[in-house]
Scaffold this active site. Structure first.
Site, PDB file in Angstrom:
ATOM      1  N   ARG A  64      29.474  54.962  34.345  1.00 42.65           N
ATOM      2  CA  ARG A  64      28.666  53.753  34.536  1.00 42.65           C
ATOM      3  C   ARG A  64      28.344  53.522  36.012  1.00 42.65           C
ATOM      4  O   ARG A  64      27.182  53.349  36.375  1.00 42.65           O
ATOM      5  CB  ARG A  64      29.409  52.532  33.987  1.00 42.65           C
ATOM      6  CG  ARG A  64      29.692  52.538  32.504  1.00 42.65           C
ATOM      7  CD  ARG A  64      28.420  52.587  31.673  1.00 42.65           C
ATOM      8  NE  ARG A  64      27.550  51.442  31.926  1.00 42.65           N
ATOM      9  CZ  ARG A  64      26.228  51.466  31.760  1.00 42.65           C
ATOM     10  NH1 ARG A  64      25.620  52.572  31.379  1.00 42.65           N
ATOM     11  NH2 ARG A  64      25.506  50.394  31.979  1.00 42.65           N
ATOM     12  N   SER A  73      37.676  46.349  43.803  1.00 39.45           N
ATOM     13  CA  SER A  73      37.141  46.211  42.449  1.00 39.45           C
ATOM     14  C   SER A  73      35.920  45.310  42.445  1.00 39.45           C
ATOM     15  O   SER A  73      35.629  44.624  43.432  1.00 39.45           O
ATOM     16  CB  SER A  73      38.205  45.615  41.523  1.00 39.45           C
ATOM     17  OG  SER A  73      38.421  44.250  41.849  1.00 39.45           O
ATOM     18  N   CYS A  74      35.213  45.285  41.320  1.00 40.85           N
ATOM     19  CA  CYS A  74      34.046  44.416  41.197  1.00 40.85           C
ATOM     20  C   CYS A  74      34.447  42.955  41.336  1.00 40.85           C
ATOM     21  O   CYS A  74      33.741  42.165  41.988  1.00 40.85           O
ATOM     22  CB  CYS A  74      33.332  44.665  39.871  1.00 40.85           C
ATOM     23  SG  CYS A  74      34.370  44.438  38.398  1.00 40.85           S
ATOM     24  N   ARG A 110      38.879  39.642  28.756  1.00 44.09           N
ATOM     25  CA  ARG A 110      37.741  40.504  28.423  1.00 44.09           C
ATOM     26  C   ARG A 110      37.028  39.906  27.208  1.00 44.09           C
ATOM     27  O   ARG A 110      37.681  39.534  26.221  1.00 44.09           O
ATOM     28  CB  ARG A 110      38.211  41.927  28.113  1.00 44.09           C
ATOM     29  CG  ARG A 110      38.856  42.646  29.294  1.00 44.09           C
ATOM     30  CD  ARG A 110      37.824  43.071  30.329  1.00 44.09           C
ATOM     31  NE  ARG A 110      38.439  43.730  31.464  1.00 44.09           N
ATOM     32  CZ  ARG A 110      38.636  45.044  31.564  1.00 44.09           C
ATOM     33  NH1 ARG A 110      38.276  45.838  30.551  1.00 44.09           N
ATOM     34  NH2 ARG A 110      39.182  45.563  32.633  1.00 44.09           N
ATOM     35  N   THR A 152      44.366  41.214  36.030  1.00 41.53           N
ATOM     36  CA  THR A 152      43.415  41.597  37.063  1.00 41.53           C
ATOM     37  C   THR A 152      44.163  41.779  38.373  1.00 41.53           C
ATOM     38  O   THR A 152      45.050  40.972  38.697  1.00 41.53           O
ATOM     39  CB  THR A 152      42.289  40.558  37.243  1.00 41.53           C
ATOM     40  OG1 THR A 152      41.456  40.965  38.336  1.00 41.53           O
ATOM     41  CG2 THR A 152      42.835  39.173  37.530  1.00 41.53           C
ATOM     42  N   GLY A 153      43.837  42.815  39.069  1.00 42.35           N
ATOM     43  CA  GLY A 153      44.465  43.050  40.369  1.00 42.35           C
ATOM     44  C   GLY A 153      43.686  42.424  41.505  1.00 42.35           C
ATOM     45  O   GLY A 153      44.042  42.575  42.676  1.00 42.35           O
ATOM     46  N   ARG A 181      44.579  45.987  25.168  1.00 34.10           N
ATOM     47  CA  ARG A 181      43.270  46.628  25.295  1.00 34.10           C
ATOM     48  C   ARG A 181      42.964  47.602  24.163  1.00 34.10           C
ATOM     49  O   ARG A 181      41.847  48.103  24.064  1.00 34.10           O
ATOM     50  CB  ARG A 181      43.157  47.337  26.646  1.00 34.10           C
ATOM     51  CG  ARG A 181      43.105  46.376  27.818  1.00 34.10           C
ATOM     52  CD  ARG A 181      42.639  47.067  29.082  1.00 34.10           C
ATOM     53  NE  ARG A 181      42.820  46.229  30.262  1.00 34.10           N
ATOM     54  CZ  ARG A 181      42.387  46.543  31.467  1.00 34.10           C
ATOM     55  NH1 ARG A 181      41.753  47.692  31.662  1.00 34.10           N
ATOM     56  NH2 ARG A 181      42.573  45.735  32.494  1.00 34.10           N
ATOM     57  N   THR A 237      34.797  46.970  29.016  1.00 30.70           N
ATOM     58  CA  THR A 237      34.521  48.195  29.762  1.00 30.70           C
ATOM     59  C   THR A 237      34.912  49.414  28.920  1.00 30.70           C
ATOM     60  O   THR A 237      35.528  49.288  27.858  1.00 30.70           O
ATOM     61  CB  THR A 237      35.297  48.221  31.094  1.00 30.70           C
ATOM     62  OG1 THR A 237      36.700  48.208  30.827  1.00 30.70           O
ATOM     63  CG2 THR A 237      34.936  47.024  31.958  1.00 30.70           C
TER      64      THR A 237
END
Length: 481
Positions: A138, A288-289, A370, A347-348, A334, A319
């Site tokens: 992606r 990260s984003c 998510r 989340t990191g 997940r 994702t």
């Protein structure tokens, strides 16, 4: 003549002016490495309607629409100057000109405002810098689109190769097809052809070698004419210095990771700490984003109000590491079907803030959910400030940050009352402040930050690569840091 007739006539006039801007913008870009912007949005390779829409966007932020009749004189003035490589913002020029009370003409004012890009101040045009993509998922494909888009002058970043594992019959054809068509981001803007015999994809004239390898140590890039390249690792397989060092093969000078780095690997958020990258640093991460989405507004809020502590909750699109249907996954939740469930996960991003903002003393915690959308996420940033303020003050401050501050390429701002996630697909900013959702009560501020976790993040990656490669050119008019 009716109001409708007046409106249509006005539209046709503006349409004609926008059409006449296109060759001027293109010539400046191709011949002089000058990128023309409007409120930090590039006008290069844009259509007539896109140029008009970008001008109208100013209405959301500045309260009044910016017309091409206002910006065209500045563009014409630029074409008469001996410009060197740079980025020039017509919106900022027009705004600064309105505020100037010296009675200067447009040409004289423009020459003064961009003096840092002319004459003896000009930056010399650099040789193109080779780029290699390791992995073509992606992020890899979106970064490829951006690199190809920005290759217009031939003196910036040049995508030379992608490295992937072999995928069987017609592998290169299938990969080219995924670059050509994207279910979320639409069609590739240009042409793509495939030379299977030479293992090459040609996109808008850019010949991109497809190299098959199962491990970085198997590749000698000099065999493909690649020299002094920046390799962008999109796989996330290696995140520490030891693992990423495997990429430092013949032909590769630096490695940029599109995932949070571990250990002593610098995590870089463009606009915030990119200027801390040491010239001799060969391995770095773009974080990260979500880190890219929250760190710029967090810095902006800390600079103005001081942040004592905060919590970020991200509502994140699913994702590829999740499952379409319930199946085994090494993470606890997940493995459950991504399109059918909201999935609590970690989340990191919060812990990564310390690497990008070491001067921030506040404790930032974080968690994530998510949700069943394929792209665009939102970060809810809940902050305790060191002083009390009002919603109106924070609103106006963040709007101004998005327009004129050094963070204007990272932070966008929307006042659209009906904004939803799909509106931000394709956003090139790291995050977009939703003005309507902003909440402030004394020393507590809650920011709602949209972000295209695919494309916006990819833009941040390319900005970091431009910076470390030396092809990130200064923007004019300059703003105070």
């Amino acid at each position: 003549m009716t109001v409708n007739d007046d409106s249509f006539t006005n539209w046709k006039i503006r349409e004609e002016i926008a059409e006449s801007m296109i060759p001027l913008i293109g010539k400046l870009h191709r011949e002089r490495d000058v990128t023309v912007l409007l409120h930090s949005r590039s006008l290069v390779n844009k259509s007539v309607v896109s140029i008009l829409k970008t001008h109208r966007f100013a209405r959301q932020i500045d309260g009044a629409e910016l017309s091409v009749t206002e910006t065209m004189p500045f563009l014409q003035a630029l074409t008469a100057l001996d410009l060197g490589p740079s980025q020039i913002d017509l919106g900022m020029l027009a705004t600064a000109y309105k505020a100037d009370d010296r009675g200067l003409g447009v040409a004289e004012f423009t020459a003064e405002a961009v003096a840092g890009a002319t004459g003896g101040n000009k930056i010399e045009r650099r040789e193109p810098r080779d780029v290699v993509l390791y992995g073509f998922g992606r992020i890899g494909r979106l970064v490829a689109r951006l690199l190809i888009e920005k290759a217009g002058s031939g003196n910036g970043l040049r995508l030379r190769a992608i490295v992937v594992r072999g995928g069987g019959a017609q592998d290169i054809v299938k990969r080219a097809s995924l670059l050509r068509r994207d279910s979320i981001h639409g069609q590739f803007q240009g042409t793509i052809t495939v030379d299977e015999a030479d293992s090459t994809i040609v996109a808008n004239g850019n010949a991109i070698k497809v190299i098959y390898a199962d491990d970085p140590s198997h590749v000698d890039y000099t065999e493909y004419g690649i020299r002094d390249a920046i390799l962008i690792d999109n796989t996330g397989k290696w995140r520490d210095r030891e693992g990423l060092s495997k990429h430092l093969r013949p032909g590769i000078d630096k490695v940029v990771l599109t995932a949070p780095g571990k250990g002593d690997v610098p995590n870089i958020v463009h606009g915030v700490n990119h200027d801390t990258v040491k010239p001799d640093e060969r391995i770095l991460s773009c974080a990260s984003c979500t880190t890219n989405a929250i760190v710029p507004p967090l810095k902006a809020m800390d600079d103005e109000y001081g942040v004592l502590r905060g919590h970020v909750e991200t509502v994140h699109s699913f994702t590829n590491d999740q499952n379409l249907l319930d199946n085994y996954h090494k993470a606890e939740r997940r493995g459950r079907s991504a399109p059918l469930n909201m999935v609590i996960t970690e989340t990191g991003a919060a812990s990564a803030v310390a690497k990008a903002l070491p001067d921030l003393k506040a404790k930032i915690s974080g968690s994530s959910i998510r949700v069943p959308v394929p792209d665009v996420s939102i970060a809810i940033l809940n902050l305790q400030l060191s002083r009390e303020t009002t919603r109106e003050e924070v609103h106006d401050y963040l709007r101004e940050v998005s327009l004129t501050s050094p963070l204007r390429r990272q932070i966008d701002f929307t006042t659209a009352p009906d904004a939803v996630s799909s509106d931000f697909i394709g956003s090139r900013h790291a995050s977009i402040v939703d003005a309507g959702a902003l909440k402030v009560d004394g020393d507590n501020a809650i920011l709602y930050l949209w972000y295209d976790n695919e494309f916006g993040y990819s833009c941040q990656v390319v900005r970091v690569v431009q910076h470390v490669s030396g092809v990130e050119y200064p923007t004019f008019p300059a703003t105070a840091v």
